[in-house]
Structure formats: structure tokens, C-alpha cells
Design a protein around this motif. Structure first.
Motif, short mmCIF file in Angstrom:
data_model
loop_
_atom_site.label_atom_id
_atom_site.label_comp_id
_atom_site.label_asym_id
_atom_site.label_seq_id
_atom_site.Cartn_x
_atom_site.Cartn_y
_atom_site.Cartn_z
N LEU A 65 -57.54 53.25 -21.46
CA LEU A 65 -57.26 52.91 -20.07
C LEU A 65 -58.50 52.90 -19.18
O LEU A 65 -58.39 53.01 -17.97
CB LEU A 65 -56.22 53.89 -19.50
CG LEU A 65 -54.85 53.86 -20.20
CD1 LEU A 65 -53.88 54.82 -19.53
CD2 LEU A 65 -54.27 52.44 -20.21
N THR A 66 -59.65 52.79 -19.78
CA THR A 66 -60.89 52.70 -19.00
C THR A 66 -61.60 51.40 -19.33
O THR A 66 -61.68 50.99 -20.49
CB THR A 66 -61.82 53.88 -19.33
OG1 THR A 66 -62.07 53.93 -20.73
CG2 THR A 66 -61.19 55.20 -18.89
N SER A 67 -62.11 50.76 -18.31
CA SER A 67 -62.86 49.49 -18.41
C SER A 67 -62.13 48.46 -19.27
O SER A 67 -60.91 48.31 -19.17
CB SER A 67 -64.28 49.74 -18.92
OG SER A 67 -64.27 50.20 -20.25
N ARG A 68 -62.87 47.79 -20.16
CA ARG A 68 -62.32 46.67 -20.92
C ARG A 68 -61.57 47.10 -22.18
O ARG A 68 -61.01 46.25 -22.89
CB ARG A 68 -63.44 45.71 -21.30
CG ARG A 68 -64.14 45.08 -20.10
CD ARG A 68 -65.26 44.16 -20.53
NE ARG A 68 -64.80 43.03 -21.30
CZ ARG A 68 -64.36 41.88 -20.77
NH1 ARG A 68 -64.32 41.72 -19.47
NH2 ARG A 68 -63.97 40.88 -21.54
N ARG A 69 -61.55 48.38 -22.48
CA ARG A 69 -60.90 48.82 -23.72
C ARG A 69 -59.41 48.48 -23.74
O ARG A 69 -58.84 48.29 -24.81
CB ARG A 69 -61.08 50.32 -23.93
CG ARG A 69 -62.51 50.75 -24.22
CD ARG A 69 -62.53 52.10 -24.88
NE ARG A 69 -61.97 52.04 -26.24
CZ ARG A 69 -61.65 53.12 -26.95
NH1 ARG A 69 -61.79 54.32 -26.42
NH2 ARG A 69 -61.16 53.00 -28.17
N ILE A 70 -58.78 48.40 -22.57
CA ILE A 70 -57.35 48.09 -22.53
C ILE A 70 -57.07 46.73 -23.18
O ILE A 70 -56.00 46.52 -23.75
CB ILE A 70 -56.82 48.09 -21.08
CG1 ILE A 70 -55.30 47.88 -21.06
CG2 ILE A 70 -57.52 47.04 -20.24
CD1 ILE A 70 -54.51 48.94 -21.78
N LEU A 71 -58.04 45.82 -23.13
CA LEU A 71 -57.83 44.48 -23.69
C LEU A 71 -57.60 44.52 -25.20
O LEU A 71 -57.04 43.59 -25.76
CB LEU A 71 -59.03 43.59 -23.35
CG LEU A 71 -59.38 43.48 -21.86
CD1 LEU A 71 -60.60 42.59 -21.66
CD2 LEU A 71 -58.19 42.96 -21.05
N GLN A 72 -58.01 45.60 -25.83
CA GLN A 72 -57.84 45.73 -27.28
C GLN A 72 -56.39 46.00 -27.69
O GLN A 72 -56.01 45.73 -28.83
CB GLN A 72 -58.73 46.85 -27.82
CG GLN A 72 -60.22 46.65 -27.59
CD GLN A 72 -61.03 47.85 -28.03
OE1 GLN A 72 -60.65 48.58 -28.96
NE2 GLN A 72 -62.16 48.08 -27.37
N ILE A 73 -55.61 46.53 -26.76
CA ILE A 73 -54.22 46.89 -27.13
C ILE A 73 -53.19 46.16 -26.28
O ILE A 73 -52.01 46.51 -26.30
CB ILE A 73 -54.00 48.41 -27.03
CG1 ILE A 73 -54.24 48.91 -25.59
CG2 ILE A 73 -54.89 49.17 -28.01
CD1 ILE A 73 -53.80 50.36 -25.38
N MET A 74 -53.59 45.13 -25.56
CA MET A 74 -52.63 44.35 -24.78
C MET A 74 -51.63 43.64 -25.69
O MET A 74 -51.96 43.29 -26.84
CB MET A 74 -53.36 43.33 -23.92
CG MET A 74 -54.18 43.93 -22.79
SD MET A 74 -53.18 44.54 -21.41
CE MET A 74 -52.66 43.00 -20.66
N ASP A 75 -50.44 43.42 -25.20
CA ASP A 75 -49.39 42.72 -25.93
C ASP A 75 -49.88 41.31 -26.29
O ASP A 75 -50.21 40.51 -25.41
CB ASP A 75 -48.14 42.64 -25.06
CG ASP A 75 -46.92 42.13 -25.81
OD1 ASP A 75 -47.08 41.53 -26.89
OD2 ASP A 75 -45.79 42.33 -25.30
N ARG A 76 -49.92 41.01 -27.56
CA ARG A 76 -50.43 39.71 -28.01
C ARG A 76 -49.55 38.54 -27.57
O ARG A 76 -50.00 37.39 -27.57
CB ARG A 76 -50.59 39.70 -29.54
CG ARG A 76 -51.72 40.62 -30.02
CD ARG A 76 -51.96 40.46 -31.51
NE ARG A 76 -53.13 41.24 -31.92
CZ ARG A 76 -54.38 40.82 -31.86
NH1 ARG A 76 -54.63 39.61 -31.40
NH2 ARG A 76 -55.38 41.58 -32.24
N ARG A 77 -48.33 38.81 -27.21
CA ARG A 77 -47.43 37.74 -26.80
C ARG A 77 -47.81 37.17 -25.43
O ARG A 77 -47.28 36.11 -25.04
CB ARG A 77 -45.98 38.24 -26.77
CG ARG A 77 -45.43 38.61 -28.14
CD ARG A 77 -44.08 39.27 -28.04
NE ARG A 77 -44.14 40.54 -27.31
CZ ARG A 77 -43.10 41.30 -27.02
NH1 ARG A 77 -41.88 40.91 -27.39
NH2 ARG A 77 -43.24 42.45 -26.38
N ILE A 78 -48.68 37.86 -24.70
CA ILE A 78 -49.10 37.34 -23.40
C ILE A 78 -50.60 37.00 -23.40
O ILE A 78 -51.22 36.88 -22.34
CB ILE A 78 -48.79 38.35 -22.27
CG1 ILE A 78 -49.34 39.74 -22.58
CG2 ILE A 78 -47.30 38.38 -22.00
CD1 ILE A 78 -49.19 40.71 -21.42
N ASP A 79 -51.17 36.82 -24.59
CA ASP A 79 -52.56 36.37 -24.68
C ASP A 79 -52.77 35.10 -23.86
O ASP A 79 -51.94 34.19 -23.89
CB ASP A 79 -52.94 36.09 -26.14
CG ASP A 79 -53.34 37.35 -26.89
OD1 ASP A 79 -53.40 38.42 -26.26
OD2 ASP A 79 -53.58 37.26 -28.11
#
Length: 350
Positions: free
Chosen positions: A285-299
Motif C-alpha cells: 500500500l505504499t507508492s507503486r507497489r499496489i500496482l502489482q496486486i491490482m485486480d487484473r480484470r480492470i487492467d
């Protein structure tokens, strides 16, 4: 998902005892007759609701929770009678399961709160039925069902990024109303299965069987037996039973994580270090790391800076110290800013 807190919490818990230990809670109707008289709800006969739901047919089932089964039906509100399918007012009817996790006390609590509280982001309670041992509740029909279904149910169309932000904002507005001086309610069971979505993707909070009056006279909390849903409940509430509005904010943070990742708060099918979403996601939940676990269905649907701001908001909600969490009004303000047309590049993973 959505089971009541149990022995897993290592505390004495009860899904049938909702008394607040504090003597400072404001007065509310205590008797069943007083509660039923204090509302403008309609009283339905069991036969009317049986006819309205076509005898509670299996193909009328909308869902099932701790209270019992929920059925779709049709009524004539003015005459308090059943209507033909496809005509008049569409309703959702909850029928109490006598062997379920919630009982008569929660049924009355639901009537006590939803019979008096009115807000666009709260589900509307239309009426009730009490005949012998039968207990039913009649709600407005919310067409798109629960957020839980849209995030986790196979075959249910996943919400887009913009729809998720709209639902989060609506849920925050509902929570802000509950926490306002006008209502002064601690929800105590904020979770994605209790967030319903209408045709235009407006969120409506439902299921108030565990709600409690908020603190008064400057008190910071009320003390209760621990009740709620495992995975969503705030750690300080689980440990001590001290209940405050900031417990609801923690639960909101868990829902934000579910919206971001598309993962349920508890997933027994994942590896041990990923079973509890909060523990797994917090380091991201810090900086860009959240992008690694975002729901792939909303890429490809979100700007990276907006996703990071939502993640930062979730992190604040999940703060260990309750006083470090935002208020519900602050949640509304932050999420309103994120509803604007998004700037920046969208992220699409390979």
C-alpha cells in the motif's frame, strides 16, 4: 464469506446477544410493540408475502445470509397486497431462519434503525411480517445485488474501475450519514456483502441487525460483546470489545482492498501468507507497489496515480491506532476528488 465472528476470535461471542454494556447509550424503544409503533413501516400478512414471492419458489431466491433466505416478489404498496410478477413494486423479502445465526433481537434491531433512518445510500425497509414464529422483512429491490457478487462470484460481470469508485463513494456517504449526529449509529458489520448496488451503480448499505447507538456525553466508545464478520472487524474491537465509529472505518479499509485487488478478505484457498487480505496487502500500500496486486480484470482502466491514492486511503483506514484513521466525512471528501476524470497514463499489464 460473511460468517459471524466465532471461537476464531478467542473471545466469548454471541450472534444472539446485542446488549451494550454501557449505560450511556441514548434511549430507544425497548419493547417490541414500542419499536413497531415507532416506525411508519407497513405490516404485511404472511400469506400476502407468500403470494408475492410465488410461495418462496427457488427461482425467486436472491441470496442468503445470517438472517435467512431472501426472495424476490411483487406487491401493491398502497393496498398492502400481493401483485402479479412484473407489475407494481418489486421487493426483496427476507425470511428469518429459525436455526440461523441471527434471530428475533436482530430482526427488531433492523426495524428499529431502518424504520427511522432515511438516506439515499441506505436500503429502504418497506415493512415487516410477524405471525407466530414467522419473522420477515420487506425491502426495496436493489437490482444489481451485492458488491460481493460483482467482485467474487463466478459468472457475475465484474465492475469497471469507475463503477468501483462510484460504489465506494456511495458506501462512504451512507457510513458518513450513520456516523452523523443526526443518526449516531455504529454500523458494526460493514462488508461487501452488505453493500447493495442499484441499476445506476449507487451503493446502498443493508443489514442493520448488528448496529449500535453511538457514544454520547463525550464518551469515546461503548463496550459490547464482539459481533461482526471475521476479516472485517477492527483488531482493537476483537481484542477488547471497545466499539467506536473508527471500527467501521477499519472495515471500510478492508472493502477498499477488496475493490482494488478483487480478492476476498479471507480466502482459505490461497497460500498461508495470502489467506488474510489485510496482512498480505499492507506491504503493497505504499507508492507503486499496489500496482502489482491490482485486480487484473480492470487492467488498463485506471491511472496509476489514482490507484495509488485509493491504496493510500485504504492504508489510513487500516491504521493500528483508531485515532489515526480518517472519519467517514473525510472518506467522502477523498473519494469525491477521485471521481473526477482521471489524468495520467493508464496501466495495462502484460
Amino acid at each position: 464469506m460473511g460468517s459471524c465472528l466465532s471461537a476464531q476470535l478467542k473471545l466469548q461471542t454471541s450472534c444472539h446477544d446485542g446488549k451494550v454494556a454501557s449505560a450511556t447509550t441514548p434511549p430507544r424503544p425497548l419493547s417490541q410493540d414500542d419499536i413497531l409503533r415507532s416506525t411508519n413501516l407497513k405490516s404485511f400478512s404472511f400469506n400476502v408475502l407468500k403470494t408475492a414471492t410465488r410461495s418462496f419458489r427457488p427461482d425467486s431466491v436472491l441470496g442468503e445470509g445470517g438472517f435467512g433466505m431472501v426472495f424476490k416478489g411483487w406487491i401493491d404498496e398502497q393496498n398492502v397486497t400481493a401483485a402479479k410478477p412484473g407489475t407494481r413494486t418489486v421487493i426483496a423479502v427476507k425470511i428469518l431462519n429459525q436455526n440461523g445465526l441471527q434471530g428475533h433481537r436482530e430482526w427488531l434491531t433492523e426495524i428499529n434503525y431502518l424504520g427511522q433512518l432515511k438516506h439515499p445510500n441506505l436500503v429502504q425497509l418497506i415493512g415487516y411480517c410477524i405471525e407466530g414464529d414467522k419473522r420477515l422483512l420487506v425491502y426495496e429491490f436493489v437490482s444489481r445485488g451485492s458488491l460481493e457478487n460483482h467482485l467474487f462470484k463466478r459468472g457475475c460481470r465484474p465492475l469497471s474501475w469507475s463503477q468501483r469508485l462510484k460504489v465506494a463513494l456511495g458506501a462512504a456517504k451512507g457510513l458518513a450519514y450513520l456516523h452523523s449526529p443526526e443518526a449516531n449509529v455504529i454500523y458494526r458489520d460493514f462488508k461487501c456483502s452488505n453493500i447493495l448496488i442499484d441499476y445506476e451503480y449507487n451503493a446502498k448499505l443493508s443489514d442493520f441487525g448488528l448496529a449500535k447507538d453511538g457514544p454520547v456525553d463525550g464518551k469515546s466508545h461503548v463496550t459490547t460483546r464482539v459481533m461482526g464478520t471475521y476479516g472485517y472487524a477492527a483488531p482493537e474491537y476483537m481484542a477488547s470489545g471497545h466499539l467506536s465509529e473508527r471500527n467501521d472505518i477499519y472495515s471500510f479499509g478492508v472493502v477498499l482492498l477488496e475493490i482494488l485487488t478483487g480478492r476476498p478478505c479471507i480466502d482459505k484457498n490461497r497460500p498461508s501468507n495470502e489467506k488474510k487480505l489485510v496482512d498480505f496487502a499492507k506491504p503493497y500500500l505504499t507508492s507503486r507497489r499496489i500496482l502489482q496486486i491490482m485486480d487484473r480484470r480492470i487492467d488498463g482502466q485506471y491511472a496509476s496515480d489514482v490507484a495509488m491514492r485509493v491504496a493510500a486511503l485504504a492504508k489510513k483506514c487500516l491504521a493500528v491506532r483508531p485515532k489515526d484513521r480518517p472519519t467517514a466525512n473525510e472518506l467522502v471528501e477523498a473519494l469525491e476528488q477521485l471521481q473526477e476524470p482521471q489524468k495520467g497514463s493508464c496501466i495495462r499489464r502484460k
